[in-house]
Design a protein around this motif. Structure first.
Motif, PDB file in Angstrom:
ATOM      1  N   GLU A  77      10.008  19.169  53.168  1.00  0.00           N
ATOM      2  CA  GLU A  77       9.205  18.256  52.358  1.00  0.00           C
ATOM      3  C   GLU A  77       8.319  17.347  53.191  1.00  0.00           C
ATOM      4  O   GLU A  77       7.594  16.521  52.638  1.00  0.00           O
ATOM      5  N   SER A  78       8.376  17.482  54.510  1.00  0.00           N
ATOM      6  CA  SER A  78       7.684  16.529  55.369  1.00  0.00           C
ATOM      7  C   SER A  78       6.175  16.546  55.171  1.00  0.00           C
ATOM      8  O   SER A  78       5.533  15.490  55.132  1.00  0.00           O
ATOM      9  N   GLY A  79       5.575  17.742  55.051  1.00  0.00           N
ATOM     10  CA  GLY A  79       4.131  17.806  54.879  1.00  0.00           C
ATOM     11  C   GLY A  79       3.637  17.072  53.653  1.00  0.00           C
ATOM     12  O   GLY A  79       2.812  16.148  53.764  1.00  0.00           O
ATOM     13  N   PRO A  80       4.118  17.419  52.454  1.00  0.00           N
ATOM     14  CA  PRO A  80       3.673  16.704  51.251  1.00  0.00           C
ATOM     15  C   PRO A  80       3.982  15.206  51.298  1.00  0.00           C
ATOM     16  O   PRO A  80       3.155  14.389  50.866  1.00  0.00           O
ATOM     17  N   ASP A  81       5.151  14.827  51.804  1.00  0.00           N
ATOM     18  CA  ASP A  81       5.531  13.414  51.792  1.00  0.00           C
ATOM     19  C   ASP A  81       4.704  12.594  52.775  1.00  0.00           C
ATOM     20  O   ASP A  81       4.385  11.433  52.513  1.00  0.00           O
ATOM     21  N   LEU A  82       4.339  13.180  53.914  1.00  0.00           N
ATOM     22  CA  LEU A  82       3.471  12.482  54.860  1.00  0.00           C
ATOM     23  C   LEU A  82       2.049  12.397  54.331  1.00  0.00           C
ATOM     24  O   LEU A  82       1.396  11.355  54.433  1.00  0.00           O
ATOM     25  N   SER A  83       1.559  13.473  53.753  1.00  0.00           N
ATOM     26  CA  SER A  83       0.185  13.487  53.240  1.00  0.00           C
ATOM     27  C   SER A  83       0.010  12.532  52.066  1.00  0.00           C
ATOM     28  O   SER A  83      -1.043  11.901  51.908  1.00  0.00           O
ATOM     29  N   SER A  84       1.052  12.409  51.245  1.00  0.00           N
ATOM     30  CA  SER A  84       0.959  11.552  50.055  1.00  0.00           C
ATOM     31  C   SER A  84       1.208  10.082  50.364  1.00  0.00           C
ATOM     32  O   SER A  84       0.927   9.223  49.537  1.00  0.00           O
ATOM     33  N   GLY A  85       1.744   9.789  51.549  1.00  0.00           N
ATOM     34  CA  GLY A  85       2.053   8.406  51.903  1.00  0.00           C
ATOM     35  C   GLY A  85       3.422   7.951  51.436  1.00  0.00           C
ATOM     36  O   GLY A  85       3.747   6.770  51.535  1.00  0.00           O
ATOM     37  N   ARG A  86       4.242   8.882  50.904  1.00  0.00           N
ATOM     38  CA  ARG A  86       5.601   8.501  50.514  1.00  0.00           C
ATOM     39  C   ARG A  86       6.382   8.025  51.737  1.00  0.00           C
ATOM     40  O   ARG A  86       7.218   7.131  51.638  1.00  0.00           O
ATOM     41  N   ILE A  87       6.129   8.648  52.867  1.00  0.00           N
ATOM     42  CA  ILE A  87       6.663   8.184  54.140  1.00  0.00           C
ATOM     43  C   ILE A  87       5.510   8.112  55.130  1.00  0.00           C
ATOM     44  O   ILE A  87       4.482   8.763  54.953  1.00  0.00           O
ATOM     45  N   GLN A  88       5.685   7.311  56.184  1.00  0.00           N
ATOM     46  CA  GLN A  88       4.642   7.189  57.196  1.00  0.00           C
ATOM     47  C   GLN A  88       4.937   8.051  58.430  1.00  0.00           C
ATOM     48  O   GLN A  88       4.022   8.410  59.171  1.00  0.00           O
ATOM     49  N   GLY A 104      -1.752  24.239  55.152  1.00  0.00           N
ATOM     50  CA  GLY A 104      -2.869  23.373  54.810  1.00  0.00           C
ATOM     51  C   GLY A 104      -2.681  21.907  55.137  1.00  0.00           C
ATOM     52  O   GLY A 104      -3.585  21.099  54.885  1.00  0.00           O
ATOM     53  N   ARG A 105      -1.533  21.531  55.686  1.00  0.00           N
ATOM     54  CA  ARG A 105      -1.320  20.136  56.087  1.00  0.00           C
ATOM     55  C   ARG A 105      -1.971  19.889  57.440  1.00  0.00           C
ATOM     56  O   ARG A 105      -2.459  20.816  58.098  1.00  0.00           O
ATOM     57  N   ASN A 106      -1.935  18.632  57.875  1.00  0.00           N
ATOM     58  CA  ASN A 106      -2.549  18.280  59.152  1.00  0.00           C
ATOM     59  C   ASN A 106      -1.641  17.278  59.860  1.00  0.00           C
ATOM     60  O   ASN A 106      -1.948  16.090  59.954  1.00  0.00           O
ATOM     61  N   LEU A 107      -0.500  17.773  60.333  1.00  0.00           N
ATOM     62  CA  LEU A 107       0.514  16.916  60.944  1.00  0.00           C
ATOM     63  C   LEU A 107       0.426  16.965  62.458  1.00  0.00           C
ATOM     64  O   LEU A 107      -0.001  17.959  63.044  1.00  0.00           O
ATOM     65  N   LEU A 108       0.880  15.873  63.078  1.00  0.00           N
ATOM     66  CA  LEU A 108       0.892  15.769  64.533  1.00  0.00           C
ATOM     67  C   LEU A 108       2.163  15.076  64.997  1.00  0.00           C
ATOM     68  O   LEU A 108       2.601  14.089  64.393  1.00  0.00           O
ATOM     69  N   GLY A 109       2.743  15.571  66.074  1.00  0.00           N
ATOM     70  CA  GLY A 109       3.837  14.864  66.720  1.00  0.00           C
ATOM     71  C   GLY A 109       3.270  13.855  67.694  1.00  0.00           C
ATOM     72  O   GLY A 109       2.431  14.196  68.527  1.00  0.00           O
ATOM     73  N   ILE A 110       3.701  12.595  67.584  1.00  0.00           N
ATOM     74  CA  ILE A 110       3.181  11.546  68.478  1.00  0.00           C
ATOM     75  C   ILE A 110       4.224  11.102  69.497  1.00  0.00           C
ATOM     76  O   ILE A 110       3.930  10.299  70.383  1.00  0.00           O
ATOM     77  N   GLY A 111       5.433  11.603  69.367  1.00  0.00           N
ATOM     78  CA  GLY A 111       6.498  11.255  70.296  1.00  0.00           C
ATOM     79  C   GLY A 111       7.672  12.179  70.092  1.00  0.00           C
ATOM     80  O   GLY A 111       7.666  13.024  69.184  1.00  0.00           O
ATOM     81  N   SER A 112       8.678  12.051  70.948  1.00  0.00           N
ATOM     82  CA  SER A 112       9.836  12.930  70.856  1.00  0.00           C
ATOM     83  C   SER A 112      11.118  12.177  71.204  1.00  0.00           C
ATOM     84  O   SER A 112      11.128  11.341  72.106  1.00  0.00           O
ATOM     85  N   VAL A 221       3.559  12.514  62.211  1.00  0.00           N
ATOM     86  CA  VAL A 221       2.741  11.766  61.259  1.00  0.00           C
ATOM     87  C   VAL A 221       1.623  12.653  60.737  1.00  0.00           C
ATOM     88  O   VAL A 221       1.356  13.725  61.272  1.00  0.00           O
ATOM     89  N   ASP A 222       0.965  12.176  59.692  1.00  0.00           N
ATOM     90  CA  ASP A 222      -0.232  12.836  59.194  1.00  0.00           C
ATOM     91  C   ASP A 222      -1.423  12.392  60.046  1.00  0.00           C
ATOM     92  O   ASP A 222      -1.540  11.217  60.411  1.00  0.00           O
ATOM     93  N   ARG A 223      -2.304  13.337  60.374  1.00  0.00           N
ATOM     94  CA  ARG A 223      -3.434  13.019  61.261  1.00  0.00           C
ATOM     95  C   ARG A 223      -4.306  11.904  60.689  1.00  0.00           C
ATOM     96  O   ARG A 223      -4.792  11.032  61.432  1.00  0.00           O
ATOM     97  N   ALA A 224      -4.520  11.914  59.381  1.00  0.00           N
ATOM     98  CA  ALA A 224      -5.357  10.877  58.765  1.00  0.00           C
ATOM     99  C   ALA A 224      -4.714   9.494  58.913  1.00  0.00           C
ATOM    100  O   ALA A 224      -5.403   8.498  59.154  1.00  0.00           O
ATOM    101  N   TYR A 225      -3.382   9.441  58.776  1.00  0.00           N
ATOM    102  CA  TYR A 225      -2.690   8.154  58.944  1.00  0.00           C
ATOM    103  C   TYR A 225      -2.816   7.676  60.388  1.00  0.00           C
ATOM    104  O   TYR A 225      -3.034   6.486  60.645  1.00  0.00           O
ATOM    105  N   LEU A 226      -2.680   8.591  61.339  1.00  0.00           N
ATOM    106  CA  LEU A 226      -2.828   8.234  62.751  1.00  0.00           C
ATOM    107  C   LEU A 226      -4.211   7.655  63.016  1.00  0.00           C
ATOM    108  O   LEU A 226      -4.346   6.640  63.714  1.00  0.00           O
ATOM    109  N   LYS A 227      -5.217   8.279  62.451  1.00  0.00           N
ATOM    110  CA  LYS A 227      -6.592   7.836  62.698  1.00  0.00           C
ATOM    111  C   LYS A 227      -6.822   6.410  62.226  1.00  0.00           C
ATOM    112  O   LYS A 227      -7.527   5.632  62.885  1.00  0.00           O
TER     113      LYS A 227
END
Length: 336
Positions: A77-88, A104-112, A221-227
């Motif tokens: 569920e991570s893709g839809p929930d990140l894209s919708s803003g349910r989670i950051q 069709g999502r646009n997710l990025l790992g920013i840390g590990s 995170v979602d790329r748009a949120y990161l931006k």
């Protein structure tokens, strides 16, 4: 206290107050309301310890964030929930990112919080040999999760295809199903991995022992949120890194948090879960690109991008290093 010293003390306090500084936390006294920041927890595991520690120590509040942990099952569920803003932000491995982006999502790992596979596959009591696994049920947390992609990896080693077995979603509590024989095999990380060893369940493949580079526990995170929210994400990373460093240096406190969050009572399992965390957590939440490359090689379909920039962004942690935050953490907690 001499009058001139008292006068200087009062002056310092007055200046701090007039400039909007809080003597206790270093944040403006008139600061805006904390930013709500929701983190998805894919599975209760010791890889989440840095976040638990940072929350309990008040590091997120100190960074102006109000942390909320959202309990989820695997990475499906991570893709839809990140894209919708349910989670950051979602705490998942990069296998889920690859599959989400293909959809069709646009997710990025920013840390590990783990750059190696930290799981072992165990067999149910009725499975006496690996040959008995053919036709059996392999339990995973959810489709697209690390337990899913690594199950495929193990099947290949056994000379089996997914069509030779049944891969079934059963959630994060898979040890009970394994012990009862409801499933034939499953991958387990700490603390269930330690519990399975204690029960002397047969090992099918100990991937953790191989120390396979793998973006196993990413901060995604979602790329748009990161931006549009780089500063917020840097605040999150600062708090999480400090939580990680605190857990590495305060063993007693870290074990207490592990025991509470994972509902552990066996001191041996607690010790093993902590030792696993301490050995494998990247102190500064930095991504090892080799782990990302291995995932693309092992599980990405032919139509998936091979460009790491489509899956990971290491610029935020790099900025924290350039700005002196990592050096400050080294001074405060020492280097691992």
């Amino acid at each position: 206290m001499p009058s001139n010293v008292l006068h200087r003390s009062v002056t310092v306090i007055a200046l701090a107050t007039s400039s909007g500084l809080s003597m206790a936390g270093g944040l403006p006294a008139n600061a805006a309301e904390p930013i709500l920041f929701k983190v998805g927890e894919a599975a209760p595991a010791n890889t989440f310890l840095a976040i638990w520690m940072a929350r309990d120590a008040g590091f997120y509040e100190a960074q102006g964030l109000k942390l909320e942990i959202v309990h989820m099952v695997g990475g499906r569920e991570s893709g839809p929930d990140l894209s919708s803003g349910r989670i950051q932000l979602m705490h998942i491995g990069m296998s889920s990112v690859v599959r989400a982006n293909l959809a069709g999502r646009n997710l990025l790992g920013i840390g590990s919080l783990s750059n190696v596979v930290r799981a072992t596959m165990f067999a149910a009591p009725q499975i006496k040999t690996n040959a008995d696994l053919k036709g059996g049920i392999f339990g995973i947390s959810s489709m697209g999760s690390e337990s899913d992609s690594l199950t495929t990896l193990v099947l290949r080693r056994l000379g089996l295809m997914r069509a030779d077995v049944t891969v079934k979603e059963i959630g994060v509590e898979r040890l009970t199903a394994l012990r009862s024989g409801t499933i034939a095999a499953t991958l387990l990380g700490e603390p269930q991995r330690g519990e399975a060893f204690a029960l002397e369940l047969r090992v099918v493949a100990d991937l953790y022992a191989e120390k396979i580079p793998w973006l196993y526990s990413g901060l995604t995170v979602d790329r748009a949120y990161l931006k549009s929210n780089r500063d917020t994400l840097k605040r999150f990373l600062k708090a999480t890194i400090e939580g990680n460093r605190l857990a590495l240096t305060d063993e007693k406190r870290a074990k207490e948090v592990l025991a509470r969050e994972l509902k552990l009572t066996d001191s041996k399992i607690i010790d093993q879960s902590y030792a696993n965390f301490k050995a494998e957590t990247p102190p500064n939440a930095e991504i090892d690109p080799k782990g990302a490359e291995n995932i693309l090689t092992a599980i990405a379909p032919a139509n998936a991008s091979r460009n790491l920039d489509d899956y990971i962004d290491m610029s935020l942690v790099a900025e924290l290093r350039t700005e002196g935050f990592i050096e400050a953490m080294d001074r405060k907690y020492g280097k691992k």
